[in-house]
Structures are given as structure tokens and as C-alpha cells.
Design an enzyme around this catalytic site. Sequence first.
Site, mmCIF file in Angstrom:
data_model
loop_
_atom_site.group_PDB
_atom_site.id
_atom_site.type_symbol
_atom_site.label_atom_id
_atom_site.label_comp_id
_atom_site.label_asym_id
_atom_site.label_seq_id
_atom_site.Cartn_x
_atom_site.Cartn_y
_atom_site.Cartn_z
ATOM 1 N N CYS A 1 0.862 -1.187 0.000
ATOM 2 C CA CYS A 1 0.000 0.000 0.000
ATOM 3 C C CYS A 1 0.898 1.237 0.000
ATOM 4 O O CYS A 1 2.119 1.118 -0.208
ATOM 5 C CB CYS A 1 -0.972 -0.006 1.182
ATOM 6 S SG CYS A 1 -0.196 0.070 2.808
ATOM 7 N N ASN B 1 2.305 1.475 4.310
ATOM 8 C CA ASN B 1 2.621 0.250 5.076
ATOM 9 C C ASN B 1 2.366 0.421 6.581
ATOM 10 O O ASN B 1 3.072 -0.159 7.411
ATOM 11 C CB ASN B 1 4.066 -0.219 4.825
ATOM 12 C CG ASN B 1 4.357 -1.658 5.279
ATOM 13 O OD1 ASN B 1 5.444 -1.967 5.760
ATOM 14 N ND2 ASN B 1 3.408 -2.533 5.161
ATOM 15 N N CYS C 1 -1.287 0.893 7.439
ATOM 16 C CA CYS C 1 -2.710 0.535 7.582
ATOM 17 C C CYS C 1 -3.065 -0.707 6.770
ATOM 18 O O CYS C 1 -3.103 -1.822 7.298
ATOM 19 C CB CYS C 1 -3.623 1.681 7.162
ATOM 20 S SG CYS C 1 -3.438 3.189 8.126
ATOM 21 N N ARG C 2 -3.318 -0.519 5.476
ATOM 22 C CA ARG C 2 -3.931 -1.600 4.679
ATOM 23 C C ARG C 2 -3.027 -2.799 4.445
ATOM 24 O O ARG C 2 -3.462 -3.947 4.637
ATOM 25 C CB ARG C 2 -4.420 -1.038 3.334
ATOM 26 C CG ARG C 2 -5.542 -0.036 3.468
ATOM 27 C CD ARG C 2 -5.704 0.785 2.209
ATOM 28 N NE ARG C 2 -4.523 1.594 1.953
ATOM 29 C CZ ARG C 2 -4.287 2.291 0.851
ATOM 30 N NH1 ARG C 2 -5.173 2.260 -0.128
ATOM 31 N NH2 ARG C 2 -3.190 3.010 0.721
ATOM 32 N N SER C 3 -1.800 -2.572 4.005
ATOM 33 C CA SER C 3 -0.970 -3.753 3.685
ATOM 34 C C SER C 3 -0.530 -4.538 4.926
ATOM 35 O O SER C 3 -0.493 -5.774 4.862
ATOM 36 C CB SER C 3 0.203 -3.413 2.761
ATOM 37 O OG SER C 3 1.127 -2.545 3.368
ATOM 38 N N ASP D 1 -10.001 2.929 1.642
ATOM 39 C CA ASP D 1 -8.797 3.473 2.276
ATOM 40 C C ASP D 1 -9.127 4.143 3.611
ATOM 41 O O ASP D 1 -9.683 5.243 3.643
ATOM 42 C CB ASP D 1 -8.132 4.480 1.336
ATOM 43 C CG ASP D 1 -6.752 4.898 1.841
ATOM 44 O OD1 ASP D 1 -6.463 4.682 3.046
ATOM 45 O OD2 ASP D 1 -5.974 5.421 1.048
HETATM 46 P P1 4NP Z 1 -1.744 2.893 4.117
HETATM 47 O O1 4NP Z 1 -2.360 4.269 4.636
HETATM 48 O O2 4NP Z 1 -1.190 3.181 2.735
HETATM 49 O O3 4NP Z 1 -2.910 1.974 4.090
HETATM 50 O O4 4NP Z 1 -0.680 2.481 5.092
HETATM 51 C C1 4NP Z 1 -1.700 5.480 4.571
HETATM 52 C C2 4NP Z 1 -0.739 5.748 5.505
HETATM 53 C C3 4NP Z 1 -0.068 6.960 5.477
HETATM 54 C C4 4NP Z 1 -0.374 7.868 4.480
HETATM 55 C C5 4NP Z 1 -1.328 7.595 3.544
HETATM 56 C C6 4NP Z 1 -2.000 6.385 3.576
HETATM 57 N N1 4NP Z 1 0.306 9.105 4.479
HETATM 58 O O5 4NP Z 1 -0.023 9.961 3.630
HETATM 59 O O6 4NP Z 1 1.221 9.292 5.306
#
Ligand code: 4NP
Length: 153
Positions: free
Chosen positions: A8, A11, A13-15, A127
Site C-alpha cells: 500500500c 505500510n 494501515c492496509r498492507s 482506504d
Molecule cells: P496505508 O495508509 O497506505 O494503508 O498504510 C496510509 C498511511 C499513510 C499515508 C497515507 C495512507 N500518508 O499519507 O502518510
Amino acid sequence: MTRVMFVCLGNICRSPMAEIIFKDMVEKAGRSDEFFVASSATSDENVWNGTGAEVYPPAKKILAQHGLSTGGKRAVQLRADDYRKYDLFICMDRYNVRGVNRIFGGDKDGKIRMLMDYTDRPGDVSDPWYSGDFKTAYRDIYEGCEGLLKSIE
Ligand code: 4NP
């Protein structure tokens, strides 16, 4: 042995949720020895001087509600040399697909996929970073992981 890398943007949240959910699913199916599972980010947003951030607290919380621990998982960024080390790069959304292609300079062996393509409702995983809805993200990821596991049987 199928080597699966969930990807993702951050790294955190989702992944990591996908990594932890899929590992648990594989274990419960008695198939742990068939898989090597990891997760990573397309961005370096959550890695500072080589140290990655912990899983985002609300993601930790929803996993805990399902009896799952993050086991000290910290964010890492996907590297170009991961391409030969894994069989599948399972992306949470279409932007990740673009990011992964950028890091690898293409996809010559056709290893890049979208998680929701393993369900009957393809598209992006909801998301939670933007929606705050970790329940829907969990449901999407769980369904995707079920489909992924079935597809490798
Ligand atoms: P992830 O979520 O891609 O599911 O881990 C996010 C975590 C951080 C950010 C965006 C999405 N960010 O912009 O820092």
C-alpha cells in the site's frame, strides 16, 4: 512455496492488515508451510533513517478486535530487488499499482495484482487513512485474502 508481498502507500494501515489477516488465514487452513508473506510501502513516508513506523493504532485496534496481533510489524519501503524475491505483489489500490511499477521499472513477469480482483467486486480496498472506516477496510481486505488463498489452491 508462494511468496506474497502486500503493498500500500504507507505500510501502516492496509498492507500490514492484509499481511496479518492472510498469515492467520493460511495458518488456520494448515497451510503455513506453503507461503512466505510480507508487506511494504510504495512511499518512504513512514520510514525514518531506516526505522519504520508501527502499525497505525486504529488498524492495530481492529486487528485486535479480531484476535490478531501486529507482532511488532514496522513499515518498510518496497525495494527494486524485491521483484525477484516474491511471486505476487498484491496492491490495495490502483495508485499502488502505479507506484510498484515505478519501483520495479515495469512488470516483466506479470506479478502485480490488485487485492479486490480476487473478489466479485474488483476495485480499490476502502482506504481508512482518508475515510477513518477501518471496519470496511477490514472487510474488504478479509474478502480479498479469502479469494487470494482460494486462487492458490
Ligand atoms: P496505508 O495508509 O497506505 O494503508 O498504510 C496510509 C498511511 C499513510 C499515508 C497515507 C495512507 N500518508 O499519507 O502518510
